[in-house]
Design a protein around this motif. Structure first.
Motif, mmCIF file in Angstrom:
data_model
loop_
_atom_site.group_PDB
_atom_site.id
_atom_site.type_symbol
_atom_site.label_atom_id
_atom_site.label_comp_id
_atom_site.label_asym_id
_atom_site.label_seq_id
_atom_site.Cartn_x
_atom_site.Cartn_y
_atom_site.Cartn_z
ATOM 1 N N ARG A 53 -19.136 7.818 2.006
ATOM 2 C CA ARG A 53 -19.538 8.851 3.121
ATOM 3 C C ARG A 53 -19.919 8.054 4.086
ATOM 4 O O ARG A 53 -20.149 8.526 5.384
ATOM 5 C CB ARG A 53 -20.912 9.242 2.353
ATOM 6 C CG ARG A 53 -20.544 10.211 1.107
ATOM 7 C CD ARG A 53 -21.802 10.262 0.429
ATOM 8 N NE ARG A 53 -21.589 11.291 -0.921
ATOM 9 C CZ ARG A 53 -22.515 11.907 -1.473
ATOM 10 N NH1 ARG A 53 -23.601 11.489 -1.293
ATOM 11 N NH2 ARG A 53 -22.012 12.636 -2.408
ATOM 12 N N SER A 54 -20.272 6.862 4.096
ATOM 13 C CA SER A 54 -20.641 5.856 5.341
ATOM 14 C C SER A 54 -19.515 5.170 5.920
ATOM 15 O O SER A 54 -19.653 4.805 7.221
ATOM 16 C CB SER A 54 -21.448 4.657 4.843
ATOM 17 O OG SER A 54 -20.816 3.861 3.841
ATOM 18 N N GLY A 55 -18.344 5.180 5.470
ATOM 19 C CA GLY A 55 -17.166 4.637 5.829
ATOM 20 C C GLY A 55 -16.997 3.111 5.358
ATOM 21 O O GLY A 55 -15.994 2.714 5.731
ATOM 22 N N GLY A 56 -17.742 2.864 4.745
ATOM 23 C CA GLY A 56 -17.781 1.365 4.320
ATOM 24 C C GLY A 56 -16.710 0.934 3.268
ATOM 25 O O GLY A 56 -16.465 -0.251 3.122
ATOM 26 N N THR A 57 -16.494 1.870 2.457
ATOM 27 C CA THR A 57 -15.303 1.538 1.425
ATOM 28 C C THR A 57 -14.313 2.613 1.735
ATOM 29 O O THR A 57 -14.319 3.894 1.731
ATOM 30 C CB THR A 57 -16.051 2.063 -0.018
ATOM 31 O OG1 THR A 57 -17.254 1.230 0.016
ATOM 32 C CG2 THR A 57 -15.104 1.577 -1.265
ATOM 33 N N THR A 58 -13.118 1.932 1.413
ATOM 34 C CA THR A 58 -11.756 2.858 1.354
ATOM 35 C C THR A 58 -10.927 2.366 0.338
ATOM 36 O O THR A 58 -11.134 1.405 -0.392
ATOM 37 C CB THR A 58 -11.024 2.526 2.979
ATOM 38 O OG1 THR A 58 -10.751 1.046 2.897
ATOM 39 C CG2 THR A 58 -11.781 3.017 3.885
ATOM 40 N N ASP A 59 -9.774 3.541 0.071
ATOM 41 C CA ASP A 59 -8.995 3.194 -0.935
ATOM 42 C C ASP A 59 -7.835 3.781 -0.583
ATOM 43 O O ASP A 59 -7.675 4.861 0.225
ATOM 44 C CB ASP A 59 -9.373 3.469 -2.604
ATOM 45 C CG ASP A 59 -8.728 2.895 -3.510
ATOM 46 O OD1 ASP A 59 -8.991 3.190 -4.678
ATOM 47 O OD2 ASP A 59 -7.697 1.980 -3.126
ATOM 48 N N TYR A 60 -6.614 3.281 -0.980
ATOM 49 C CA TYR A 60 -5.099 3.824 -0.644
ATOM 50 C C TYR A 60 -4.300 3.894 -1.834
ATOM 51 O O TYR A 60 -4.358 2.972 -2.748
ATOM 52 C CB TYR A 60 -4.598 2.851 0.504
ATOM 53 C CG TYR A 60 -5.287 2.698 1.703
ATOM 54 C CD1 TYR A 60 -6.351 1.614 1.866
ATOM 55 C CD2 TYR A 60 -5.265 3.627 2.801
ATOM 56 C CE1 TYR A 60 -7.213 1.456 2.874
ATOM 57 C CE2 TYR A 60 -5.957 3.492 3.934
ATOM 58 C CZ TYR A 60 -7.123 2.558 4.264
ATOM 59 O OH TYR A 60 -7.727 2.472 5.212
ATOM 60 N N ALA A 61 -3.236 4.850 -1.499
ATOM 61 C CA ALA A 61 -2.181 4.681 -2.590
ATOM 62 C C ALA A 61 -1.276 3.276 -2.135
ATOM 63 O O ALA A 61 -1.353 2.995 -1.162
ATOM 64 C CB ALA A 61 -1.234 5.911 -2.552
ATOM 65 N N ASP A 62 -0.573 3.035 -3.325
ATOM 66 C CA ASP A 62 0.108 1.698 -3.152
ATOM 67 C C ASP A 62 1.220 1.937 -2.124
ATOM 68 O O ASP A 62 1.571 1.096 -1.353
ATOM 69 C CB ASP A 62 0.602 1.344 -4.353
ATOM 70 C CG ASP A 62 -0.528 0.763 -5.514
ATOM 71 O OD1 ASP A 62 -0.106 0.663 -6.795
ATOM 72 O OD2 ASP A 62 -1.472 0.246 -4.969
ATOM 73 N N SER A 63 1.795 2.976 -2.128
ATOM 74 C CA SER A 63 2.832 3.388 -1.124
ATOM 75 C C SER A 63 2.592 3.340 0.004
ATOM 76 O O SER A 63 3.333 3.250 1.021
ATOM 77 C CB SER A 63 3.368 4.855 -1.621
ATOM 78 O OG SER A 63 2.289 5.940 -1.505
#
Length: 125
Positions: A53-63
């Motif tokens: 929500r704050s933009g402080g944490t992100t995650d991505y698919a390995d691809s």
């Protein structure tokens, strides 16, 4: 209720860059975890990236890790997906989604209550 509208899709050469945008209207944007998903022809819709929500944490698919960057501007009610070094296999319809309940990041489709209409990204050789 929140309405999501994606933009920025199009045709891009392999190795090039593209930035997708998703603008929200309705409820308070900063109350939602946001995600990007994509669906290629004949394939299941898959997770691409998520941002808290704050933009402080992100995650991505390995691809896409190391090539794509998700970000958000809560003042503009917009989430972005910067796509660099695109590959042929990145060709898909890209959807943004909003999750009103989970905290942190959300990598699974369950919980994303609101979806945009999608924007086509086509990578050419």
């Amino acid at each position: 209720q929140v309405q999501l509208v994606e933009s920025g899709g199009g045709l891009v050469q392999a190795g090039g860059s593209l930035r997708l945008s998703c603008t929200a209207s309705g409820r308070t944007f900063s109350n939602y975890v946001m995600g990007w998903f994509r669906q290629a022809p004949g394939k299941e819709r898959e997770f691409v990236a998520s941002i808290s929500r704050s933009g402080g944490t992100t995650d991505y698919a390995d691809s896409v890790k190391g090539r794509f960057t998700i970000s958000r501007d809560n003042a503009k009610n917009t989430v972005y997906l910067q796509m660099n070094s695109v590959k042929l296999e990145d060709t898909a319809v890209y959807y943004c989604a909003a999750d009103p309940r989970r905290t942190g990041v959300a990598v699974t489709r369950v919980g994303y209550a609101y979806w945009g209409q999608g924007t086509q990204v086509t990578v050419s050789s």
